[in-house]
Design an enzyme around this catalytic site. Structure first.
Site, PDB file in Angstrom:
ATOM      1  N   HIS A 108      -9.544  -7.188  -5.975  1.00 16.63           N
ATOM      2  CA  HIS A 108     -10.502  -8.075  -5.310  1.00 16.63           C
ATOM      3  C   HIS A 108     -11.821  -8.078  -6.089  1.00 16.63           C
ATOM      4  O   HIS A 108     -12.236  -7.043  -6.634  1.00 16.63           O
ATOM      5  CB  HIS A 108     -10.813  -7.575  -3.895  1.00 16.63           C
ATOM      6  CG  HIS A 108      -9.700  -7.754  -2.907  1.00 16.63           C
ATOM      7  ND1 HIS A 108      -8.505  -8.375  -3.190  1.00 16.63           N
ATOM      8  CD2 HIS A 108      -9.621  -7.389  -1.587  1.00 16.63           C
ATOM      9  CE1 HIS A 108      -7.741  -8.382  -2.095  1.00 16.63           C
ATOM     10  NE2 HIS A 108      -8.397  -7.787  -1.122  1.00 16.63           N
TER      11      HIS A 108
ATOM     12  N   ARG B 247      12.171  -2.373   8.841  1.00 18.33           N
ATOM     13  CA  ARG B 247      13.315  -3.052   8.209  1.00 18.33           C
ATOM     14  C   ARG B 247      13.919  -2.213   7.087  1.00 18.33           C
ATOM     15  O   ARG B 247      15.111  -2.285   6.811  1.00 18.33           O
ATOM     16  CB  ARG B 247      12.871  -4.409   7.641  1.00 18.33           C
ATOM     17  CG  ARG B 247      12.627  -5.463   8.703  1.00 18.33           C
ATOM     18  CD  ARG B 247      11.882  -6.621   8.117  1.00 18.33           C
ATOM     19  NE  ARG B 247      10.668  -6.166   7.443  1.00 18.33           N
ATOM     20  CZ  ARG B 247       9.863  -6.915   6.707  1.00 18.33           C
ATOM     21  NH1 ARG B 247      10.139  -8.171   6.503  1.00 18.33           N
ATOM     22  NH2 ARG B 247       8.781  -6.405   6.159  1.00 18.33           N
ATOM     23  N   SER B 248      13.097  -1.406   6.412  1.00 17.47           N
ATOM     24  CA  SER B 248      13.605  -0.626   5.270  1.00 17.47           C
ATOM     25  C   SER B 248      14.285   0.677   5.696  1.00 17.47           C
ATOM     26  O   SER B 248      14.804   1.412   4.847  1.00 17.47           O
ATOM     27  CB  SER B 248      12.457  -0.323   4.307  1.00 17.47           C
ATOM     28  OG  SER B 248      11.451   0.410   4.982  1.00 17.47           O
TER      29      SER B 248
ATOM     30  N   ARG C 299      -9.557 -16.262  -0.410  1.00 16.03           N
ATOM     31  CA  ARG C 299      -8.290 -15.843  -1.041  1.00 16.03           C
ATOM     32  C   ARG C 299      -8.083 -16.676  -2.303  1.00 16.03           C
ATOM     33  O   ARG C 299      -8.214 -17.905  -2.269  1.00 16.03           O
ATOM     34  CB  ARG C 299      -7.130 -16.083  -0.070  1.00 16.03           C
ATOM     35  CG  ARG C 299      -5.810 -15.553  -0.567  1.00 16.03           C
ATOM     36  CD  ARG C 299      -5.698 -14.060  -0.473  1.00 16.03           C
ATOM     37  NE  ARG C 299      -5.755 -13.589   0.896  1.00 16.03           N
ATOM     38  CZ  ARG C 299      -5.972 -12.320   1.251  1.00 16.03           C
ATOM     39  NH1 ARG C 299      -6.132 -11.385   0.333  1.00 16.03           N
ATOM     40  NH2 ARG C 299      -6.024 -11.977   2.523  1.00 16.03           N
TER      41      ARG C 299
ATOM     42  N   ARG D 173     -11.293   1.697  13.083  1.00 13.77           N
ATOM     43  CA  ARG D 173     -12.415   1.853  12.143  1.00 13.77           C
ATOM     44  C   ARG D 173     -13.777   1.895  12.806  1.00 13.77           C
ATOM     45  O   ARG D 173     -14.662   2.627  12.381  1.00 13.77           O
ATOM     46  CB  ARG D 173     -12.398   0.710  11.118  1.00 13.77           C
ATOM     47  CG  ARG D 173     -11.275   0.807  10.128  1.00 13.77           C
ATOM     48  CD  ARG D 173     -11.315  -0.392   9.205  1.00 13.77           C
ATOM     49  NE  ARG D 173     -10.131  -0.452   8.372  1.00 13.77           N
ATOM     50  CZ  ARG D 173      -9.626  -1.598   7.908  1.00 13.77           C
ATOM     51  NH1 ARG D 173     -10.197  -2.761   8.210  1.00 13.77           N
ATOM     52  NH2 ARG D 173      -8.559  -1.578   7.153  1.00 13.77           N
TER      53      ARG D 173
ATOM     54  N   GLN E  92     -10.336 -12.710  -3.272  1.00 14.74           N
ATOM     55  CA  GLN E  92      -9.385 -11.673  -2.890  1.00 14.74           C
ATOM     56  C   GLN E  92      -7.954 -12.016  -3.305  1.00 14.74           C
ATOM     57  O   GLN E  92      -7.454 -13.115  -3.049  1.00 14.74           O
ATOM     58  CB  GLN E  92      -9.465 -11.446  -1.372  1.00 14.74           C
ATOM     59  CG  GLN E  92     -10.855 -11.011  -0.944  1.00 14.74           C
ATOM     60  CD  GLN E  92     -10.991 -10.624   0.518  1.00 14.74           C
ATOM     61  OE1 GLN E  92     -12.054 -10.821   1.093  1.00 14.74           O
ATOM     62  NE2 GLN E  92      -9.964 -10.056   1.124  1.00 14.74           N
TER      63      GLN E  92
ATOM     64  N   SER F 223      -2.152  -9.665  -2.984  1.00 16.21           N
ATOM     65  CA  SER F 223      -1.579  -8.387  -2.531  1.00 16.21           C
ATOM     66  C   SER F 223      -2.397  -7.808  -1.382  1.00 16.21           C
ATOM     67  O   SER F 223      -1.930  -6.899  -0.703  1.00 16.21           O
ATOM     68  CB  SER F 223      -1.464  -7.383  -3.675  1.00 16.21           C
ATOM     69  OG  SER F 223      -2.706  -7.215  -4.313  1.00 16.21           O
ATOM     70  N   GLY F 224      -3.603  -8.336  -1.164  1.00 15.70           N
ATOM     71  CA  GLY F 224      -4.360  -7.948   0.019  1.00 15.70           C
ATOM     72  C   GLY F 224      -3.655  -8.360   1.299  1.00 15.70           C
ATOM     73  O   GLY F 224      -3.937  -7.828   2.370  1.00 15.70           O
TER      74      GLY F 224
ATOM     75  N   CYS G   8     -10.318  -3.334   2.667  1.00 18.41           N
ATOM     76  CA  CYS G   8     -10.242  -3.228   1.202  1.00 18.41           C
ATOM     77  C   CYS G   8     -11.477  -3.794   0.505  1.00 18.41           C
ATOM     78  O   CYS G   8     -12.039  -3.157  -0.408  1.00 18.41           O
ATOM     79  CB  CYS G   8      -8.975  -3.913   0.708  1.00 18.41           C
ATOM     80  SG  CYS G   8      -8.647  -5.508   1.460  1.00 18.41           S
TER      81      CYS G   8
ATOM     82  N   VAL H 234       0.838  -1.203   0.000  1.00 17.39           N
ATOM     83  CA  VAL H 234       0.000   0.000   0.000  1.00 17.39           C
ATOM     84  C   VAL H 234       0.871   1.251   0.000  1.00 17.39           C
ATOM     85  O   VAL H 234       0.612   2.222  -0.723  1.00 17.39           O
ATOM     86  CB  VAL H 234      -0.943   0.000   1.231  1.00 17.39           C
ATOM     87  CG1 VAL H 234      -1.734   1.291   1.311  1.00 17.39           C
ATOM     88  CG2 VAL H 234      -1.882  -1.207   1.185  1.00 17.39           C
TER      89      VAL H 234
HETATM   90  N1  LIG Z   1      -2.749  -4.758   0.990  1.00 16.47           N
HETATM   91  C1  LIG Z   1      -3.982  -4.301   0.928  1.00 16.47           C
HETATM   92  O1  LIG Z   1      -4.706  -4.535  -0.049  1.00 16.47           O
HETATM   93  C2  LIG Z   1      -4.551  -3.472   2.049  1.00 16.47           C
HETATM   94  C3  LIG Z   1      -5.802  -2.907   1.868  1.00 16.47           C
HETATM   95  C4  LIG Z   1      -6.357  -2.139   2.892  1.00 16.47           C
HETATM   96  C5  LIG Z   1      -5.649  -1.943   4.043  1.00 16.47           C
HETATM   97  N2  LIG Z   1      -4.430  -2.521   4.194  1.00 16.47           N
HETATM   98  C6  LIG Z   1      -3.724  -2.257   5.440  1.00 16.47           C
HETATM   99  O2  LIG Z   1      -2.585  -1.461   5.144  1.00 16.47           O
HETATM  100  C7  LIG Z   1      -1.509  -1.806   6.017  1.00 16.47           C
HETATM  101  C8  LIG Z   1      -0.273  -2.185   5.207  1.00 16.47           C
HETATM  102  O3  LIG Z   1      -0.582  -3.254   4.356  1.00 16.47           O
HETATM  103  P1  LIG Z   1       0.390  -3.716   3.195  1.00 16.47           P
HETATM  104  O4  LIG Z   1      -0.428  -4.654   2.403  1.00 16.47           O
HETATM  105  O5  LIG Z   1       1.036  -2.557   2.513  1.00 16.47           O
HETATM  106  O6  LIG Z   1       1.507  -4.542   4.022  1.00 16.47           O
HETATM  107  P2  LIG Z   1       3.040  -4.841   3.658  1.00 16.47           P
HETATM  108  O7  LIG Z   1       3.251  -4.879   2.206  1.00 16.47           O
HETATM  109  O8  LIG Z   1       3.382  -6.027   4.464  1.00 16.47           O
HETATM  110  O9  LIG Z   1       3.799  -3.568   4.231  1.00 16.47           O
HETATM  111  C9  LIG Z   1       3.889  -3.314   5.614  1.00 16.47           C
HETATM  112  C10 LIG Z   1       4.645  -2.029   5.823  1.00 16.47           C
HETATM  113  O10 LIG Z   1       4.627  -1.716   7.220  1.00 16.47           O
HETATM  114  C11 LIG Z   1       5.931  -1.369   7.621  1.00 16.47           C
HETATM  115  N3  LIG Z   1       6.138  -1.703   9.023  1.00 16.47           N
HETATM  116  C12 LIG Z   1       5.883  -2.884   9.638  1.00 16.47           C
HETATM  117  N4  LIG Z   1       6.201  -2.799  10.942  1.00 16.47           N
HETATM  118  C13 LIG Z   1       6.671  -1.548  11.153  1.00 16.47           C
HETATM  119  C14 LIG Z   1       7.153  -0.853  12.291  1.00 16.47           C
HETATM  120  N5  LIG Z   1       7.226  -1.416  13.488  1.00 16.47           N
HETATM  121  N6  LIG Z   1       7.559   0.436  12.129  1.00 16.47           N
HETATM  122  C15 LIG Z   1       7.494   1.026  10.922  1.00 16.47           C
HETATM  123  N7  LIG Z   1       7.024   0.423   9.802  1.00 16.47           N
HETATM  124  C16 LIG Z   1       6.629  -0.848   9.929  1.00 16.47           C
HETATM  125  C17 LIG Z   1       6.835  -2.174   6.721  1.00 16.47           C
HETATM  126  O11 LIG Z   1       8.084  -1.528   6.689  1.00 16.47           O
HETATM  127  P3  LIG Z   1       9.475  -2.308   6.583  1.00 16.47           P
HETATM  128  O12 LIG Z   1       9.410  -3.067   5.298  1.00 16.47           O
HETATM  129  O13 LIG Z   1      10.448  -1.203   6.592  1.00 16.47           O
HETATM  130  O14 LIG Z   1       9.562  -3.186   7.785  1.00 16.47           O
HETATM  131  C18 LIG Z   1       6.091  -2.080   5.386  1.00 16.47           C
HETATM  132  O15 LIG Z   1       6.418  -0.876   4.737  1.00 16.47           O
HETATM  133  C19 LIG Z   1      -2.050  -2.912   6.930  1.00 16.47           C
HETATM  134  O16 LIG Z   1      -2.549  -2.308   8.102  1.00 16.47           O
HETATM  135  C20 LIG Z   1      -3.187  -3.508   6.125  1.00 16.47           C
HETATM  136  O17 LIG Z   1      -4.180  -4.086   6.930  1.00 16.47           O
HETATM  137  C21 LIG Z   1      -3.860  -3.267   3.218  1.00 16.47           C
END
Ligand SMILES: NC(=O)c1ccc[n+]([C@@H]2O[C@H](COP(=O)([O-])OP(=O)(O)OC[C@H]3O[C@@H](n4cnc5c(N)ncnc54)[C@H](OP(=O)(O)O)[C@@H]3O)[C@@H](O)[C@H]2O)c1
Length: 346
Positions: free
Chosen positions: A246, A38-39, A239, A98, A157, A160-161, A130, A12
């Site tokens: 989705h 981590r990044s 999934r 939410r 779904q 990437s969700g 989502c 996201v």
């Molecule tokens: N994917 C979707 O379709 C979707 C849709 C709606 C809502 N969401 C919500 O959006 C959020 C992110 O989802 P995503 O799909 O993008 O997940 P993701 O690809 O796993 O990315 C997670 C991100 O969070 C960062 N992060 C994790 N722990 C952290 C910490 N302690 N401090 C700072 N940064 C941290 C990670 O950074 P590092 O890599 O640097 O560790 C990474 O940038 C979640 O809450 C999810 O429920 C996702």
């Protein structure tokens, strides 16, 4: 304007960075601060320039107008109040806030009026789940016109969700299968996702009586967004091995008659929706055609054989966009249009 993006390296977060620099609705962002765990210390491209990722600390929110959180519920619960206390408006992608009564849950095409009452009381606006956001954009015009009483929904779904980890897991399993090799150990899903479908999105818990949290989010968040507290929703969230976008099959019981033709007209006139419905020409929304698109697409519009009056829809939306990053940026734009985003204007 100073914008902090927590979780910038994620599935996201990367879309957030792109939308903030390409939509040109918010004032030219003076500074976008990507934040990660981590990044941290690596760089992410922002408007073509490499920008170093900061570690998460209270300091990154100093002077921020907007903080977009996309790093999971635990990070949001701990850090969103800290960002808000420093004066940033938080738009949170996680499920942490939410359903809190004093946190607006907003899909701008549907209930931007939830922002009309002035700055959000806790400085936090929540972005929906989502699947729910994609469903709500398509359901709202019908609900407004005739009312929706009950919904039976099944979702399809994309991986990437589950974030970047879900994408890696499907990719690795497909590559291993085509090379005739053993797949690497699973980290995200309890079963193989390649060539499979899993009726299991988010966790099960005893208090959910057999439903998953994702299924109950679709019920509870739809009620809040559509302002329909009595709406009954029974969902099965699944999934599937697609990478992005989705899909939802939704059977709606309506409060009054509404022909498929009228539903088509209502949806065609609605913001954020396109109708793609020529079944005789094999035209209907597909994840592969909707991925990367802002609008939610609806097809297979037909009368329901079970609910009378009722309607059946096939809804597909890019959940990284309308289900997450795009909706979050649109919330920020709606706040800006109301003079609530930039500190100096509040
Ligand atoms: N994917 C979707 O379709 C979707 C849709 C709606 C809502 N969401 C919500 O959006 C959020 C992110 O989802 P995503 O799909 O993008 O997940 P993701 O690809 O796993 O990315 C997670 C991100 O969070 C960062 N992060 C994790 N722990 C952290 C910490 N302690 N401090 C700072 N940064 C941290 C990670 O950074 P590092 O890599 O640097 O560790 C990474 O940038 C979640 O809450 C999810 O429920 C996702």
């Amino acid at each position: 304007m100073r914008v902090v993006v927590v979780g910038a390296s994620g599935a996201v977060g990367r879309e957030l960075l792109r939308l903030l620099t390409t939509r040109a609705v918010l004032p030219a962002a003076a500074a976008i601060v990507p934040v990660g765990s981590r990044s941290a210390g690596s760089t992410l491209p922002i408007a073509g320039e490499p920008v170093e990722v900061s570690p998460l600390s209270a300091d990154v929110f100093a002077g921020a107008d907007l903080a977009l959180f996309s790093a999971g519920g635990g990070v949001s619960r701990e850090w969103a109040p800290i960002a808000a206390a420093q004066g940033a408006i938080v738009v949170d992608n996680s499920s942490a806030f939410r359903m809190d009564a004093d946190v607006p849950l907003v899909v701008p095409e549907v209930n931007a009026d939830a922002l009309d009452a002035g700055p959000p009381p806790r400085g936090i606006v929540a972005n929906p789940n989502c699947t729910t956001a994609v469903f709500a954009v398509a359901a709202a015009p019908i609900h407004r016109a005739v009312g929706i009483r009950r919904v039976i929904a099944s979702s399809y779904q994309a991986v990437s969700g589950s974030g970047a980890g879900g994408i890696r897991e499907l990719d690795a399993q497909v590559r291993a299968w085509s090379a005739g090799a053993e797949p690497p150990p699973r980290e995200v899903y309890p079963h193989p996702i390649a060539f499979n479908v899993l009726p299991h999105v988010d966790g099960f818990a005893p208090e959910y009586a057999g439903f998953t949290r994702e299924e109950l989010k679709l019920r509870d968040e739809s009620r809040k967004i559509l302002n329909a507290p009595d709406l009954r929703v029974s969902a099965t969230c699944v999934r599937v091995p697609t990478f992005r976008a989705h899909a939802v099959s939704a059977h709606l019981e309506l409060a009054g008659p509404c022909s498929p033709g009228r539903v088509r007209d209502l949806l065609a006139a609605a913001p954020g929706v396109i109708v793609d419905d020529e079944p005789e020409a094999a035209r209907y929304p597909l994840p592969l055609s909707v991925a990367g698109q802002d609008d939610v697409a609806v097809g297979r519009i037909r009368a329901c054989e079970v609910f009378d009056p009722g309607i059946v829809l096939w809804i597909v939306g890019d959940q990284l966009l309308k289900g997450a990053a795009l909706n979050a940026v649109q919330i920020a734009e709606a706040l800006h249009a109301r003079g609530m985003l930039i500190r100096a204007e509040r």
